[in-house]
Design an enzyme around this catalytic site. Structure first.
Site, PDB file in Angstrom:
ATOM      1  N   ASN A 163       0.863  -1.187   0.000  1.00 24.87           N
ATOM      2  CA  ASN A 163       0.000   0.000   0.000  1.00 24.87           C
ATOM      3  C   ASN A 163       0.898   1.234   0.000  1.00 24.87           C
ATOM      4  O   ASN A 163       1.518   1.552   1.016  1.00 24.87           O
ATOM      5  CB  ASN A 163      -0.893  -0.037   1.254  1.00 24.87           C
ATOM      6  CG  ASN A 163      -1.706   1.237   1.416  1.00 24.87           C
ATOM      7  OD1 ASN A 163      -1.785   2.063   0.506  1.00 24.87           O
ATOM      8  ND2 ASN A 163      -2.317   1.404   2.584  1.00 24.87           N
ATOM      9  N   TRP A 164       0.963   1.906  -1.149  1.00 26.83           N
ATOM     10  CA  TRP A 164       1.886   3.039  -1.289  1.00 26.83           C
ATOM     11  C   TRP A 164       1.341   4.320  -0.643  1.00 26.83           C
ATOM     12  O   TRP A 164       2.045   5.325  -0.579  1.00 26.83           O
ATOM     13  CB  TRP A 164       2.191   3.282  -2.773  1.00 26.83           C
ATOM     14  CG  TRP A 164       2.910   2.143  -3.443  1.00 26.83           C
ATOM     15  CD1 TRP A 164       3.326   0.975  -2.853  1.00 26.83           C
ATOM     16  CD2 TRP A 164       3.314   2.054  -4.819  1.00 26.83           C
ATOM     17  NE1 TRP A 164       3.949   0.164  -3.771  1.00 26.83           N
ATOM     18  CE2 TRP A 164       3.958   0.807  -4.994  1.00 26.83           C
ATOM     19  CE3 TRP A 164       3.193   2.899  -5.925  1.00 26.83           C
ATOM     20  CZ2 TRP A 164       4.472   0.391  -6.220  1.00 26.83           C
ATOM     21  CZ3 TRP A 164       3.703   2.483  -7.135  1.00 26.83           C
ATOM     22  CH2 TRP A 164       4.339   1.243  -7.284  1.00 26.83           C
ATOM     23  N   LYS A 165       0.114   4.288  -0.236  1.00 27.32           N
ATOM     24  CA  LYS A 165      -0.534   5.458   0.395  1.00 27.32           C
ATOM     25  C   LYS A 165      -0.353   6.700  -0.489  1.00 27.32           C
ATOM     26  O   LYS A 165      -0.251   6.583  -1.705  1.00 27.32           O
ATOM     27  CB  LYS A 165       0.000   5.653   1.820  1.00 27.32           C
ATOM     28  CG  LYS A 165      -0.115   4.363   2.645  1.00 27.32           C
ATOM     29  CD  LYS A 165       0.107   4.547   4.114  1.00 27.32           C
ATOM     30  CE  LYS A 165      -0.007   3.205   4.814  1.00 27.32           C
ATOM     31  NZ  LYS A 165       0.090   3.286   6.247  1.00 27.32           N
TER      32      LYS A 165
ATOM     33  N   HIS B 126      -9.404   1.174   5.707  1.00 27.24           N
ATOM     34  CA  HIS B 126      -8.051   1.416   6.243  1.00 27.24           C
ATOM     35  C   HIS B 126      -8.147   2.411   7.400  1.00 27.24           C
ATOM     36  O   HIS B 126      -8.940   3.353   7.356  1.00 27.24           O
ATOM     37  CB  HIS B 126      -7.123   1.953   5.142  1.00 27.24           C
ATOM     38  CG  HIS B 126      -5.693   1.919   5.574  1.00 27.24           C
ATOM     39  ND1 HIS B 126      -5.167   2.881   6.413  1.00 27.24           N
ATOM     40  CD2 HIS B 126      -4.700   1.034   5.349  1.00 27.24           C
ATOM     41  CE1 HIS B 126      -3.901   2.584   6.660  1.00 27.24           C
ATOM     42  NE2 HIS B 126      -3.589   1.464   6.021  1.00 27.24           N
TER      43      HIS B 126
ATOM     44  N   GLU C 178      -6.431   4.846   8.269  1.00 23.18           N
ATOM     45  CA  GLU C 178      -6.245   6.269   7.943  1.00 23.18           C
ATOM     46  C   GLU C 178      -7.533   6.869   7.370  1.00 23.18           C
ATOM     47  O   GLU C 178      -7.826   8.043   7.575  1.00 23.18           O
ATOM     48  CB  GLU C 178      -5.066   6.421   6.961  1.00 23.18           C
ATOM     49  CG  GLU C 178      -3.740   6.221   7.688  1.00 23.18           C
ATOM     50  CD  GLU C 178      -2.674   5.504   6.885  1.00 23.18           C
ATOM     51  OE1 GLU C 178      -2.751   5.488   5.650  1.00 23.18           O
ATOM     52  OE2 GLU C 178      -1.753   4.938   7.519  1.00 23.18           O
TER      53      GLU C 178
ATOM     54  N   GLU D 171      -4.986  -4.845  10.875  1.00 24.42           N
ATOM     55  CA  GLU D 171      -3.928  -3.846  11.052  1.00 24.42           C
ATOM     56  C   GLU D 171      -4.164  -3.119  12.375  1.00 24.42           C
ATOM     57  O   GLU D 171      -5.009  -2.213  12.438  1.00 24.42           O
ATOM     58  CB  GLU D 171      -3.961  -2.821   9.909  1.00 24.42           C
ATOM     59  CG  GLU D 171      -3.698  -3.406   8.539  1.00 24.42           C
ATOM     60  CD  GLU D 171      -3.152  -2.351   7.563  1.00 24.42           C
ATOM     61  OE1 GLU D 171      -2.077  -2.603   7.002  1.00 24.42           O
ATOM     62  OE2 GLU D 171      -3.775  -1.289   7.383  1.00 24.42           O
TER      63      GLU D 171
ATOM     64  N   GLY E 206       3.043   2.280  10.923  1.00 23.10           N
ATOM     65  CA  GLY E 206       4.055   3.334  10.802  1.00 23.10           C
ATOM     66  C   GLY E 206       4.815   3.634  12.080  1.00 23.10           C
ATOM     67  O   GLY E 206       5.474   4.669  12.184  1.00 23.10           O
TER      68      GLY E 206
ATOM     69  N   SER F  42       3.822  -2.034  10.296  1.00 15.89           N
ATOM     70  CA  SER F  42       5.279  -2.081  10.521  1.00 15.89           C
ATOM     71  C   SER F  42       5.927  -3.381  10.054  1.00 15.89           C
ATOM     72  O   SER F  42       6.853  -3.885  10.701  1.00 15.89           O
ATOM     73  CB  SER F  42       5.614  -1.806  11.995  1.00 15.89           C
ATOM     74  OG  SER F  42       5.272  -0.477  12.318  1.00 15.89           O
TER      75      SER F  42
ATOM     76  N   GLY G 206       3.100  -1.132   4.246  1.00 19.59           N
ATOM     77  CA  GLY G 206       3.082   0.298   3.931  1.00 19.59           C
ATOM     78  C   GLY G 206       4.478   0.773   3.578  1.00 19.59           C
ATOM     79  O   GLY G 206       4.975   0.565   2.468  1.00 19.59           O
ATOM     80  N   GLY G 207       5.152   1.399   4.545  1.00 18.27           N
ATOM     81  CA  GLY G 207       6.452   2.036   4.321  1.00 18.27           C
ATOM     82  C   GLY G 207       7.449   1.173   3.551  1.00 18.27           C
ATOM     83  O   GLY G 207       8.091   1.642   2.600  1.00 18.27           O
TER      84      GLY G 207
HETATM   85  P1  13P Z   1       3.333   0.454   7.633  1.00 19.27           P
HETATM   86  O1  13P Z   1       3.819  -0.843   7.035  1.00 19.27           O
HETATM   87  O2  13P Z   1       4.062   1.646   7.125  1.00 19.27           O
HETATM   88  O3  13P Z   1       3.258   0.364   9.116  1.00 19.27           O
HETATM   89  O4  13P Z   1       1.821   0.655   7.112  1.00 19.27           O
HETATM   90  C1  13P Z   1       0.928  -0.396   7.227  1.00 19.27           C
HETATM   91  C2  13P Z   1      -0.304  -0.055   6.483  1.00 19.27           C
HETATM   92  O5  13P Z   1      -1.030   0.847   6.867  1.00 19.27           O
HETATM   93  C3  13P Z   1      -0.610  -0.824   5.262  1.00 19.27           C
HETATM   94  O6  13P Z   1      -1.904  -0.584   4.824  1.00 19.27           O
END
Ligand code: 13P
Length: 252
Positions: A9-11, A96, A98, A171, A177, A215, A236-237
Protein backbone atom coordinates in the site's frame (compact mmCIF):
# COMPACT_ATOMS: atom_id res chain seq x y z
CA UNK A 1 4.49 -22.95 2.48
CA UNK A 2 1.14 -22.27 0.81
CA UNK A 3 0.78 -19.33 -1.57
CA UNK A 4 0.53 -16.06 0.34
CA UNK A 5 -0.60 -12.56 -0.59
CA UNK A 6 1.93 -9.75 -0.38
CA UNK A 7 0.35 -6.36 -0.91
CA UNK A 8 2.11 -2.99 -0.99
CA UNK A 9 0.00 0.00 0.00
CA UNK A 10 1.89 3.04 -1.29
CA UNK A 11 -0.53 5.46 0.39
CA UNK A 12 -0.20 9.12 -0.69
CA UNK A 13 3.48 8.90 -1.63
CA UNK A 14 5.74 9.25 -4.63
CA UNK A 15 5.75 10.90 -8.02
CA UNK A 16 4.85 9.40 -11.37
CA UNK A 17 8.55 8.95 -12.05
CA UNK A 18 9.34 7.29 -8.73
CA UNK A 19 6.25 5.04 -8.97
CA UNK A 20 7.24 3.85 -12.45
CA UNK A 21 10.81 3.25 -11.26
CA UNK A 22 9.60 1.27 -8.24
CA UNK A 23 7.27 -0.84 -10.41
CA UNK A 24 10.02 -1.58 -12.93
CA UNK A 25 12.40 -2.67 -10.17
CA UNK A 26 9.80 -5.05 -8.74
CA UNK A 27 9.13 -6.44 -12.22
CA UNK A 28 12.85 -6.99 -12.87
CA UNK A 29 13.34 -8.73 -9.54
CA UNK A 30 10.37 -11.00 -10.07
CA UNK A 31 11.72 -12.04 -13.45
CA UNK A 32 14.98 -13.11 -11.79
CA UNK A 33 13.78 -14.89 -8.68
CA UNK A 34 10.65 -16.94 -8.75
CA UNK A 35 8.20 -15.64 -6.20
CA UNK A 36 5.33 -18.07 -5.66
CA UNK A 37 3.22 -15.57 -3.82
CA UNK A 38 0.51 -13.28 -5.13
CA UNK A 39 1.86 -9.74 -5.33
CA UNK A 40 -0.46 -6.76 -5.32
CA UNK A 41 0.68 -3.17 -5.66
CA UNK A 42 -1.63 -0.41 -4.52
CA UNK A 43 -0.46 2.97 -5.89
CA UNK A 44 -2.17 6.35 -5.58
CA UNK A 45 -5.19 6.54 -7.92
CA UNK A 46 -3.57 8.99 -10.30
CA UNK A 47 -0.79 6.49 -11.08
CA UNK A 48 -3.01 3.40 -11.53
CA UNK A 49 -3.25 3.57 -15.32
CA UNK A 50 0.44 4.09 -16.18
CA UNK A 51 1.33 1.32 -13.74
CA UNK A 52 -1.32 -0.97 -15.18
CA UNK A 53 0.40 -0.55 -18.56
CA UNK A 54 3.72 -1.64 -17.04
CA UNK A 55 2.45 -4.74 -15.24
CA UNK A 56 -0.24 -6.04 -17.58
CA UNK A 57 1.88 -8.93 -18.88
CA UNK A 58 3.20 -9.86 -15.42
CA UNK A 59 1.68 -11.70 -12.47
CA UNK A 60 1.55 -8.54 -10.38
CA UNK A 61 -2.00 -7.49 -9.55
CA UNK A 62 -3.23 -3.92 -9.29
CA UNK A 63 -5.14 -2.51 -6.33
CA UNK A 64 -6.74 0.86 -5.58
CA UNK A 65 -6.59 2.57 -2.21
CA UNK A 66 -10.14 3.86 -2.32
CA UNK A 67 -13.46 3.76 -4.16
CA UNK A 68 -16.49 6.01 -4.17
CA UNK A 69 -19.46 4.97 -2.06
CA UNK A 70 -21.65 5.93 -5.06
CA UNK A 71 -21.96 4.75 -8.61
CA UNK A 72 -21.30 7.12 -11.52
CA UNK A 73 -22.88 10.56 -11.29
CA UNK A 74 -22.45 13.99 -9.76
CA UNK A 75 -19.85 13.17 -7.09
CA UNK A 76 -16.99 15.54 -7.84
CA UNK A 77 -13.57 14.12 -7.14
CA UNK A 78 -14.69 10.54 -6.63
CA UNK A 79 -13.71 7.41 -8.57
CA UNK A 80 -16.40 4.75 -8.93
CA UNK A 81 -16.15 0.98 -8.76
CA UNK A 82 -17.23 0.89 -12.40
CA UNK A 83 -14.27 3.10 -13.32
CA UNK A 84 -11.86 0.90 -11.36
CA UNK A 85 -13.21 -2.18 -13.11
CA UNK A 86 -12.92 -0.46 -16.48
CA UNK A 87 -9.27 0.32 -15.64
CA UNK A 88 -8.59 -3.37 -14.83
CA UNK A 89 -8.11 -2.78 -11.13
CA UNK A 90 -8.63 -6.11 -9.35
CA UNK A 91 -8.38 -5.16 -5.67
CA UNK A 92 -9.39 -2.21 -3.52
CA UNK A 93 -8.77 -1.32 0.11
CA UNK A 94 -11.75 -0.49 2.32
CA UNK A 95 -11.72 0.51 5.98
CA UNK A 96 -8.05 1.42 6.24
CA UNK A 97 -7.44 3.07 9.61
CA UNK A 98 -6.25 6.27 7.94
CA UNK A 99 -9.60 6.57 6.17
CA UNK A 100 -11.57 5.59 9.28
CA UNK A 101 -9.71 7.94 11.62
CA UNK A 102 -8.41 10.84 9.46
CA UNK A 103 -11.09 11.01 6.75
CA UNK A 104 -13.77 9.92 9.27
CA UNK A 105 -15.35 7.21 7.15
CA UNK A 106 -18.09 5.48 9.13
CA UNK A 107 -19.58 2.00 8.87
CA UNK A 108 -22.35 3.22 6.57
CA UNK A 109 -19.82 4.54 4.05
CA UNK A 110 -17.68 1.41 4.35
CA UNK A 111 -20.74 -0.78 3.66
CA UNK A 112 -21.61 1.25 0.57
CA UNK A 113 -18.04 0.93 -0.69
CA UNK A 114 -18.12 -2.84 -0.15
CA UNK A 115 -21.34 -2.99 -2.19
CA UNK A 116 -19.91 -0.91 -5.03
CA UNK A 117 -16.89 -3.20 -5.26
CA UNK A 118 -18.92 -6.42 -5.11
CA UNK A 119 -21.14 -5.09 -7.90
CA UNK A 120 -18.02 -4.55 -10.00
CA UNK A 121 -16.32 -7.86 -9.18
CA UNK A 122 -13.37 -6.18 -7.49
CA UNK A 123 -11.82 -7.99 -4.53
CA UNK A 124 -12.08 -6.02 -1.30
CA UNK A 125 -9.14 -5.89 1.08
CA UNK A 126 -11.06 -4.98 4.22
CA UNK A 127 -8.88 -3.45 6.94
CA UNK A 128 -9.77 -3.48 10.61
CA UNK A 129 -7.95 -3.21 13.92
CA UNK A 130 -7.92 -1.69 17.38
CA UNK A 131 -6.49 1.66 18.48
CA UNK A 132 -3.68 2.01 21.01
CA UNK A 133 -6.04 2.85 23.88
CA UNK A 134 -8.29 -0.10 23.03
CA UNK A 135 -5.20 -2.32 22.98
CA UNK A 136 -3.96 -0.95 26.31
CA UNK A 137 -7.40 -1.51 27.84
CA UNK A 138 -7.36 -5.12 26.65
CA UNK A 139 -10.36 -4.57 24.39
CA UNK A 140 -8.73 -5.85 21.20
CA UNK A 141 -10.88 -8.95 20.72
CA UNK A 142 -14.09 -7.15 21.58
CA UNK A 143 -13.34 -4.39 19.08
CA UNK A 144 -12.34 -6.81 16.33
CA UNK A 145 -15.48 -8.88 16.84
CA UNK A 146 -17.64 -5.77 16.56
CA UNK A 147 -15.86 -4.62 13.41
CA UNK A 148 -16.26 -8.06 11.82
CA UNK A 149 -19.91 -8.26 12.85
CA UNK A 150 -20.58 -4.91 11.18
CA UNK A 151 -19.00 -6.18 8.00
CA UNK A 152 -20.46 -9.69 7.87
CA UNK A 153 -23.86 -9.26 9.47
CA UNK A 154 -24.75 -5.93 7.86
CA UNK A 155 -27.80 -5.92 5.63
CA UNK A 156 -26.50 -2.75 4.01
CA UNK A 157 -23.76 -4.41 1.98
CA UNK A 158 -24.13 -7.21 -0.54
CA UNK A 159 -21.08 -9.24 0.49
CA UNK A 160 -23.20 -12.38 0.91
CA UNK A 161 -23.60 -12.47 -2.88
CA UNK A 162 -19.86 -13.05 -3.44
CA UNK A 163 -17.99 -14.01 -0.23
CA UNK A 164 -14.95 -15.04 -2.29
CA UNK A 165 -14.43 -11.37 -3.21
CA UNK A 166 -13.17 -10.53 0.27
CA UNK A 167 -9.73 -10.54 1.87
CA UNK A 168 -9.40 -9.36 5.48
CA UNK A 169 -6.43 -7.32 6.71
CA UNK A 170 -5.87 -7.05 10.45
CA UNK A 171 -3.93 -3.85 11.05
CA UNK A 172 -3.58 -2.74 14.68
CA UNK A 173 -3.76 1.06 14.45
CA UNK A 174 -0.90 1.38 16.95
CA UNK A 175 1.36 -0.75 14.74
CA UNK A 176 0.93 1.31 11.57
CA UNK A 177 4.06 3.33 10.80
CA UNK A 178 5.35 3.05 14.38
CA UNK A 179 7.86 0.20 14.19
CA UNK A 180 5.76 -1.64 16.78
CA UNK A 181 4.41 -5.12 16.05
CA UNK A 182 2.33 -7.40 18.32
CA UNK A 183 4.34 -10.17 19.99
CA UNK A 184 4.27 -13.61 18.30
CA UNK A 185 2.01 -14.89 21.12
CA UNK A 186 -0.40 -11.98 20.73
CA UNK A 187 -0.53 -12.43 16.96
CA UNK A 188 -1.10 -16.17 17.18
CA UNK A 189 -3.95 -15.66 19.64
CA UNK A 190 -5.54 -12.81 17.66
CA UNK A 191 -5.39 -14.58 14.30
CA UNK A 192 -6.91 -17.71 15.80
CA UNK A 193 -9.64 -15.55 17.27
CA UNK A 194 -10.29 -13.78 13.95
CA UNK A 195 -10.43 -17.07 12.03
CA UNK A 196 -12.82 -18.62 14.57
CA UNK A 197 -15.01 -15.53 14.66
CA UNK A 198 -15.28 -15.43 10.87
CA UNK A 199 -16.03 -19.16 10.65
CA UNK A 200 -18.75 -18.88 13.27
CA UNK A 201 -20.46 -16.06 11.36
CA UNK A 202 -20.93 -18.06 8.19
CA UNK A 203 -19.35 -21.22 6.79
CA UNK A 204 -19.17 -19.59 3.37
CA UNK A 205 -16.48 -17.31 4.76
CA UNK A 206 -14.19 -20.09 5.99
CA UNK A 207 -11.74 -19.81 3.09
CA UNK A 208 -11.34 -16.03 3.30
CA UNK A 209 -7.70 -15.00 3.50
CA UNK A 210 -6.51 -12.90 6.43
CA UNK A 211 -3.50 -10.58 6.09
CA UNK A 212 -1.43 -8.83 8.73
CA UNK A 213 -0.42 -5.19 8.34
CA UNK A 214 1.52 -2.76 10.56
CA UNK A 215 5.28 -2.08 10.52
CA UNK A 216 6.08 -5.11 8.38
CA UNK A 217 9.77 -5.07 7.47
CA UNK A 218 12.22 -7.32 5.67
CA UNK A 219 13.43 -8.41 9.14
CA UNK A 220 10.12 -9.39 10.70
CA UNK A 221 8.26 -10.63 7.58
CA UNK A 222 9.52 -14.26 7.75
CA UNK A 223 8.39 -14.74 11.35
CA UNK A 224 5.09 -12.91 10.80
CA UNK A 225 4.23 -15.09 7.84
CA UNK A 226 4.99 -18.23 9.85
CA UNK A 227 2.22 -17.35 12.29
CA UNK A 228 -0.68 -19.75 12.02
CA UNK A 229 -3.68 -18.34 10.09
CA UNK A 230 -1.71 -15.42 8.56
CA UNK A 231 -2.30 -15.68 4.81
CA UNK A 232 -0.25 -12.68 3.77
CA UNK A 233 1.06 -9.21 4.52
CA UNK A 234 -0.19 -5.70 3.83
CA UNK A 235 2.89 -3.49 3.76
CA UNK A 236 3.08 0.30 3.93
CA UNK A 237 6.45 2.04 4.32
CA UNK A 238 8.59 -0.95 3.30
CA UNK A 239 6.65 -1.33 0.04
CA UNK A 240 7.94 2.05 -1.13
CA UNK A 241 11.55 0.93 -1.13
CA UNK A 242 12.16 -1.54 -3.94
CA UNK A 243 14.89 -3.50 -2.17
CA UNK A 244 12.85 -3.93 1.00
CA UNK A 245 9.69 -4.98 -0.82
CA UNK A 246 11.61 -7.39 -3.07
CA UNK A 247 13.46 -8.86 -0.07
CA UNK A 248 10.14 -9.51 1.63
CA UNK A 249 8.68 -11.11 -1.52
CA UNK A 250 11.70 -13.30 -2.09
CA UNK A 251 12.53 -14.39 1.45
CA UNK A 252 9.16 -15.71 2.52
P1 13P B 1 3.33 0.45 7.63
O1 13P B 1 3.82 -0.84 7.03
O2 13P B 1 4.06 1.65 7.12
O3 13P B 1 3.26 0.36 9.12
O4 13P B 1 1.82 0.66 7.11
C1 13P B 1 0.93 -0.40 7.23
C2 13P B 1 -0.30 -0.06 6.48
O5 13P B 1 -1.03 0.85 6.87
C3 13P B 1 -0.61 -0.82 5.26
O6 13P B 1 -1.90 -0.58 4.82
Amino acid sequence: MSKKIIAGNWKQNGTLKSSVRLTKKILEALKKNKCRHEIIIIPPAIFLLPIKDLIYKSKIKLGAQNVSAFNNGAYTGEISGTMLKDSKVEYCLVGHSERRHIINEDEYILSSKVSQLIDNDITIIYCFGETLSEYKNKKTKLILKNQLKKLFLSNKNNLKKKPSKLVLAYEPVWAIGTGLVPSPEELASIFKFIRNTVNKMNKNYSSIKILYGGSVSEDNAPSLIDTEYIDGLLIGGASLIAKKFIDICSTI
